[in-house]
Motif scaffolding. Structure first.
Motif, PDB file in Angstrom:
ATOM      1  N   ALA A 193      -6.427  -4.638   5.077  1.00  0.00           N
ATOM      2  CA  ALA A 193      -7.036  -3.844   5.882  1.00  0.00           C
ATOM      3  C   ALA A 193      -7.430  -2.452   5.439  1.00  0.00           C
ATOM      4  O   ALA A 193      -6.638  -1.823   4.609  1.00  0.00           O
ATOM      5  N   LYS A 194      -8.543  -1.948   5.720  1.00  0.00           N
ATOM      6  CA  LYS A 194      -9.249  -0.917   5.294  1.00  0.00           C
ATOM      7  C   LYS A 194      -8.143   0.308   5.737  1.00  0.00           C
ATOM      8  O   LYS A 194      -7.990   1.277   4.811  1.00  0.00           O
ATOM      9  N   LYS A 195      -7.664   0.198   6.899  1.00  0.00           N
ATOM     10  CA  LYS A 195      -6.749   1.456   7.244  1.00  0.00           C
ATOM     11  C   LYS A 195      -5.393   1.453   6.082  1.00  0.00           C
ATOM     12  O   LYS A 195      -4.908   2.542   6.090  1.00  0.00           O
ATOM     13  N   LEU A 196      -4.888   0.180   5.777  1.00  0.00           N
ATOM     14  CA  LEU A 196      -3.833   0.291   4.901  1.00  0.00           C
ATOM     15  C   LEU A 196      -4.237   0.777   3.486  1.00  0.00           C
ATOM     16  O   LEU A 196      -3.373   1.517   3.164  1.00  0.00           O
ATOM     17  N   VAL A 197      -5.451   0.503   3.092  1.00  0.00           N
ATOM     18  CA  VAL A 197      -5.942   1.067   1.869  1.00  0.00           C
ATOM     19  C   VAL A 197      -6.123   2.650   1.901  1.00  0.00           C
ATOM     20  O   VAL A 197      -5.583   3.653   0.992  1.00  0.00           O
ATOM     21  N   GLU A 198      -6.751   2.958   3.082  1.00  0.00           N
ATOM     22  CA  GLU A 198      -6.852   4.514   3.484  1.00  0.00           C
ATOM     23  C   GLU A 198      -5.500   5.178   3.252  1.00  0.00           C
ATOM     24  O   GLU A 198      -5.483   6.377   2.892  1.00  0.00           O
ATOM     25  N   TYR A 199      -4.383   4.550   4.040  1.00  0.00           N
ATOM     26  CA  TYR A 199      -3.101   5.250   4.027  1.00  0.00           C
ATOM     27  C   TYR A 199      -2.324   5.212   2.916  1.00  0.00           C
ATOM     28  O   TYR A 199      -1.771   6.329   2.228  1.00  0.00           O
ATOM     29  N   GLU A 200      -2.627   4.296   1.769  1.00  0.00           N
ATOM     30  CA  GLU A 200      -1.908   4.421   0.325  1.00  0.00           C
ATOM     31  C   GLU A 200      -2.718   5.489  -0.383  1.00  0.00           C
ATOM     32  O   GLU A 200      -2.264   6.245  -1.283  1.00  0.00           O
ATOM     33  N   LEU A 201      -4.088   5.604  -0.246  1.00  0.00           N
ATOM     34  CA  LEU A 201      -5.011   6.524  -0.959  1.00  0.00           C
ATOM     35  C   LEU A 201      -4.296   8.044  -0.628  1.00  0.00           C
ATOM     36  O   LEU A 201      -4.142   8.936  -1.461  1.00  0.00           O
ATOM     37  N   GLU A 202      -4.270   7.938   0.752  1.00  0.00           N
ATOM     38  CA  GLU A 202      -3.714   9.433   1.143  1.00  0.00           C
ATOM     39  C   GLU A 202      -2.550   9.876   0.672  1.00  0.00           C
ATOM     40  O   GLU A 202      -1.938  10.894   0.475  1.00  0.00           O
ATOM     41  N   LYS A 203      -1.525   8.966   0.746  1.00  0.00           N
ATOM     42  CA  LYS A 203      -0.073   9.100   0.309  1.00  0.00           C
ATOM     43  C   LYS A 203      -0.013   9.306  -1.219  1.00  0.00           C
ATOM     44  O   LYS A 203       0.840  10.083  -1.833  1.00  0.00           O
ATOM     45  N   ARG A 204      -0.804   8.876  -2.090  1.00  0.00           N
ATOM     46  CA  ARG A 204      -0.955   9.161  -3.573  1.00  0.00           C
ATOM     47  C   ARG A 204      -1.718  10.221  -3.940  1.00  0.00           C
ATOM     48  O   ARG A 204      -1.556  10.880  -5.084  1.00  0.00           O
ATOM     49  N   TRP A 205      -2.478  10.817  -3.038  1.00  0.00           N
ATOM     50  CA  TRP A 205      -3.425  11.746  -3.325  1.00  0.00           C
ATOM     51  C   TRP A 205      -2.754  13.225  -3.496  1.00  0.00           C
ATOM     52  O   TRP A 205      -1.898  13.601  -2.734  1.00  0.00           O
ATOM     53  N   ASN A 206      -3.022  13.859  -4.674  1.00  0.00           N
ATOM     54  CA  ASN A 206      -2.405  15.175  -4.730  1.00  0.00           C
ATOM     55  C   ASN A 206      -3.091  16.465  -4.921  1.00  0.00           C
ATOM     56  O   ASN A 206      -2.642  17.344  -5.404  1.00  0.00           O
ATOM     57  N   GLY A 207      -4.345  16.270  -4.657  1.00  0.00           N
ATOM     58  CA  GLY A 207      -5.326  17.409  -4.647  1.00  0.00           C
ATOM     59  C   GLY A 207      -5.561  17.840  -3.147  1.00  0.00           C
ATOM     60  O   GLY A 207      -4.550  17.859  -2.280  1.00  0.00           O
TER      61      GLY A 207
END
Length: 237
Positions: A193-207
């Motif tokens: 689901a798009k929400k799950l992908v968004e969550y993983e992106l936000e969790k790994r983003w360091n900028g």
């Protein structure tokens, strides 16, 4: 007590850190903390991490001004090295505390124990980096991180050693998208689901914080076109 740049010499046991051949081996799926430290340093600073150019001594031994300038340059060089090392220690500790990098301890009998975030909620970094050890229930244990979580973090850094698809350059956005795609094992048959992908992106983003619009766009581009219409995995009747 917080470790400052001036305390860098106390942060690391020099005899230990200068003898990597004596470090514990990496069991499958794990990387010893000191090796992870070095990998992150290279990923963030590139060639300057280990191969920074040391100031050159003056050719004229009698040129006092030149020697004074050399000594100032030498002090600045050593200060920069210290700042970088302390910075990497803080970065690694922060990533472990936020559980973006998964830390583990190897007990004397070989068991690998995942460490919870609070083990990194410390001000004195010597307790983790002096010899890369931690005391658990009276036992001295070596510190490790998982290879998968380390690579996911490194993939978002400017000097990541291996670039997916052999590209000459990948922006931080592409790197984190590729990292999330690999971590979530996204494929035409597996469309989270798009929400799950968004969550993983936000969790790994360091900028800097990603805007909701950009976050949604990145999540959309990771998935198949059919998923954008909410039809992933659905069969036509």
């Amino acid at each position: 007590m917080s470790i400052t740049v001036l305390d860098e010499k106390q942060l690391f046991d020099r005899s230990f850190w200068s003898s990597p051949e004596k470090w514990p081996h990496d069991p499958p799926g794990f990387v010893f903390l000191a090796r992870a430290f070095d990998e992150i340093g290279r990923a963030i600073h590139g060639d300057q991490w280990n191969e920074a150019e040391y100031p050159k001594e003056p050719e004229n031994d009698d040129d006092e001004n030149a020697w004074e300038a050399y000594e100032r340059a030498e002090e600045a060089f050593e200060r920069l090295k210290s700042e970088r090392k302390v910075g990497i220690a803080r970065t690694l500790a922060k990533q472990c505390e936020e559980e973006k990098i998964v830390a583990a301890a190897r007990r004397p009998r070989g068991q690998m124990v995942t460490l919870q975030w609070y083990r990194w909620n410390v001000d004195d970094l010597r307790t983790r980096f002096f010899r890369c050890e931690i005391c658990l229930e009276g036992e001295r244990c070596s510190l490790f991180v998982t290879r998968d979580s380390l690579e996911q973090f490194i993939a978002t850094q400017p000097y990541a050693v291996s670039s997916p698809l052999n590209a000459k350059h990948l922006s931080p956005y592409l790197k984190v998208m590729l990292s999330v795609s690999a971590a979530m094992k996204i494929s035409p048959e597996n469309q989270p689901a798009k929400k799950l992908v968004e969550y993983e992106l936000e969790k790994r983003w360091n900028g800097r914080t990603l805007s909701k619009k950009l976050l949604g766009t990145m999540a959309t581009l990771i998935r198949e076109p059919e998923s954008q219409r909410g039809r992933a995995g659905k069969k036509k009747k």
